[in-house]
Design a protein around this motif. Structure first.
Motif, short mmCIF file in Angstrom:
data_model
loop_
_atom_site.label_atom_id
_atom_site.label_comp_id
_atom_site.label_asym_id
_atom_site.label_seq_id
_atom_site.Cartn_x
_atom_site.Cartn_y
_atom_site.Cartn_z
N MET A 1 0.85 -1.19 0.00
CA MET A 1 0.00 0.00 0.00
C MET A 1 0.89 1.24 0.00
O MET A 1 1.83 1.33 0.76
N ALA A 2 0.59 2.18 -0.88
CA ALA A 2 1.40 3.39 -0.99
C ALA A 2 0.57 4.61 -0.60
O ALA A 2 -0.66 4.57 -0.56
N ASN A 3 1.26 5.68 -0.31
CA ASN A 3 0.62 6.96 0.02
C ASN A 3 -0.30 6.88 1.22
O ASN A 3 -1.34 7.53 1.27
N ARG A 4 0.11 6.10 2.20
CA ARG A 4 -0.69 6.00 3.43
C ARG A 4 -0.68 7.29 4.24
O ARG A 4 -1.55 7.48 5.11
N LEU A 5 0.28 8.17 3.97
CA LEU A 5 0.36 9.44 4.69
C LEU A 5 0.15 10.62 3.75
O LEU A 5 0.57 11.74 4.06
N ALA A 6 -0.51 10.38 2.63
CA ALA A 6 -0.75 11.45 1.66
C ALA A 6 -1.50 12.60 2.31
O ALA A 6 -2.45 12.39 3.09
N ASN A 7 -1.04 13.81 2.03
CA ASN A 7 -1.66 15.05 2.52
C ASN A 7 -1.46 15.29 4.02
O ASN A 7 -2.06 16.21 4.57
N LYS A 8 -0.65 14.47 4.66
CA LYS A 8 -0.40 14.68 6.08
C LYS A 8 0.88 15.51 6.27
O LYS A 8 1.84 15.38 5.52
N VAL A 9 0.85 16.35 7.29
CA VAL A 9 2.00 17.15 7.68
C VAL A 9 2.59 16.51 8.94
O VAL A 9 1.87 16.32 9.94
N ALA A 10 3.87 16.19 8.89
CA ALA A 10 4.51 15.48 9.99
C ALA A 10 5.75 16.21 10.47
O ALA A 10 6.48 16.81 9.67
N VAL A 11 6.00 16.12 11.76
CA VAL A 11 7.23 16.60 12.37
C VAL A 11 7.93 15.43 13.04
O VAL A 11 7.29 14.65 13.76
N ILE A 12 9.22 15.30 12.77
CA ILE A 12 10.05 14.31 13.46
C ILE A 12 11.21 15.06 14.09
O ILE A 12 12.06 15.62 13.39
N THR A 13 11.26 15.10 15.40
CA THR A 13 12.38 15.76 16.06
C THR A 13 13.58 14.82 16.08
O THR A 13 13.45 13.61 16.17
N GLY A 14 14.77 15.41 15.96
CA GLY A 14 15.96 14.59 15.91
C GLY A 14 15.97 13.70 14.68
O GLY A 14 16.25 12.50 14.77
N GLY A 15 15.69 14.28 13.52
CA GLY A 15 15.52 13.49 12.31
C GLY A 15 16.72 13.44 11.39
O GLY A 15 16.57 13.07 10.22
N THR A 16 17.90 13.77 11.87
CA THR A 16 19.05 13.85 10.97
C THR A 16 19.81 12.55 10.82
O THR A 16 20.53 12.36 9.84
N ARG A 81 -1.88 23.38 10.51
CA ARG A 81 -2.23 22.18 11.27
C ARG A 81 -1.00 21.27 11.33
O ARG A 81 -0.04 21.46 10.60
N LEU A 82 -1.09 20.26 12.20
CA LEU A 82 -0.07 19.22 12.27
C LEU A 82 -0.78 17.89 12.44
O LEU A 82 -1.56 17.71 13.38
N ASP A 83 -0.50 16.95 11.54
CA ASP A 83 -1.19 15.66 11.57
C ASP A 83 -0.43 14.61 12.36
O ASP A 83 -1.04 13.74 13.00
N VAL A 84 0.90 14.66 12.30
CA VAL A 84 1.72 13.64 12.94
C VAL A 84 2.90 14.30 13.63
O VAL A 84 3.60 15.13 13.04
N LEU A 85 3.14 13.91 14.88
CA LEU A 85 4.31 14.36 15.62
C LEU A 85 5.03 13.14 16.18
O LEU A 85 4.46 12.38 16.96
#
Length: 254
Positions: A1-16, A81-85
């Motif tokens: 399944m692809a694009n399961r997070l389509a149109n979602k805005v996500a933040v990942i802290t410490g993502g480097t 907005r923020l969908d995923v943190l």
């Protein structure tokens, strides 16, 4: 399944690097717009390039409330907005009980507990505006339920994170914000192997030892944590709330 997070805005802290980078790549591949944070510009720019065109980097230290305010101000201005943190930033060093210092304790709890608290708290107004409900993922660890020599303070900080999730879902009852804990076992990352220094033989020895403790017989890879994070971030887990998902090859399950 692809694009399961389509149109979602996500933040990942410490993502480097490590798990954060693996999750960011997985989120972007599933269609999310991904914001990652890091404390060093060169590493941040390299990570954004590796993730692809859906990625944005923000110089921020999660232990600094002002940096978190600047991060969320950007999200608000651009998306509203923020969908995923994924509160992934953190870490720790190894010290046995007899060598613990106040600085060691304060540093680890500042990075792994205090920073997580305000990373989530300051995001709440944006999370409330997620169209289909928001997902918050907290970075746990198998060390929260397993004794680990010379790792007691880090382990205690991750046990605290687990209880934050349990308590916060009650604080947020009736609001469409889910909070779950994602607890990896040993994952081959720079942060893990550097616990024993920079000697390649010692690092491999650590990985070999950890693999021997895992029922699957190997350590995990960041992409495997990324896949689990995609599930928790997606609408497929819309009725999953307050759980601790172990991705550990069975290490903490026996």
């Amino acid at each position: 399944m692809a694009n399961r997070l389509a149109n979602k805005v996500a933040v990942i802290t410490g993502g480097t690097t490590g798990i954060g980078l693996g999750a960011a790549k997985a989120f972007a591949a599933e269609g999310a717009v991904v914001y990652i944070t890091g404390r060093r510009k060169a590493e941040l720019d390299a990570a954004v390039a590796a993730i692809g065109p859906n990625a944005h980097g923000v110089l921020a230290d999660s232990t600094r409330p002002d940096d978190l305010d600047k991060l969320y101000a950007q999200i608000k201005e651009r998306h509203g907005r923020l969908d995923v943190l994924y509160a992934n930033a953190g870490g720790g060093d190894m010290l046995p009980l007899g060598e613990l210092t106040e600085k060691h304790v304060d540093d680890i709890f500042a990075r792994n507990v205090k920073a997580v608290i305000f990373t989530v708290q300051k995001a709440l107004p944006l999370l409330d505006k997620a169209a289909t409900g928001a997902s918050v993922i907290l970075a746990g660890s198998t060390t929260s339920v397993l004794g680990t020599a010379a790792f007691s303070i880090y382990s205690a900080s991750k046990a605290a994170v687990r209880n934050l999730a349990r308590s916060w879902i009650l604080d947020l009852k009736g609001r469409a914000i889910r909070i779950n804990t994602l607890s990896p076992g040993p994952i081959q990352t720079p942060g893990l192997v550097e616990l024993v220094g920079n000697d390649a033989a010692q690092q491999q020895g650590l990985l070999d030892y950890l693999a021997s403790q895992v029922p699957l017989g190997r350590v995990g890879q960041p992409a495997e944590i990324g896949s689990a994070a995609v599930f928790l971030a997606s609408d497929e887990s819309s009725y999953v709330n307050g759980v601790e998902l172990f991705v550990d090859g069975g290490m903490a399950q026996v």
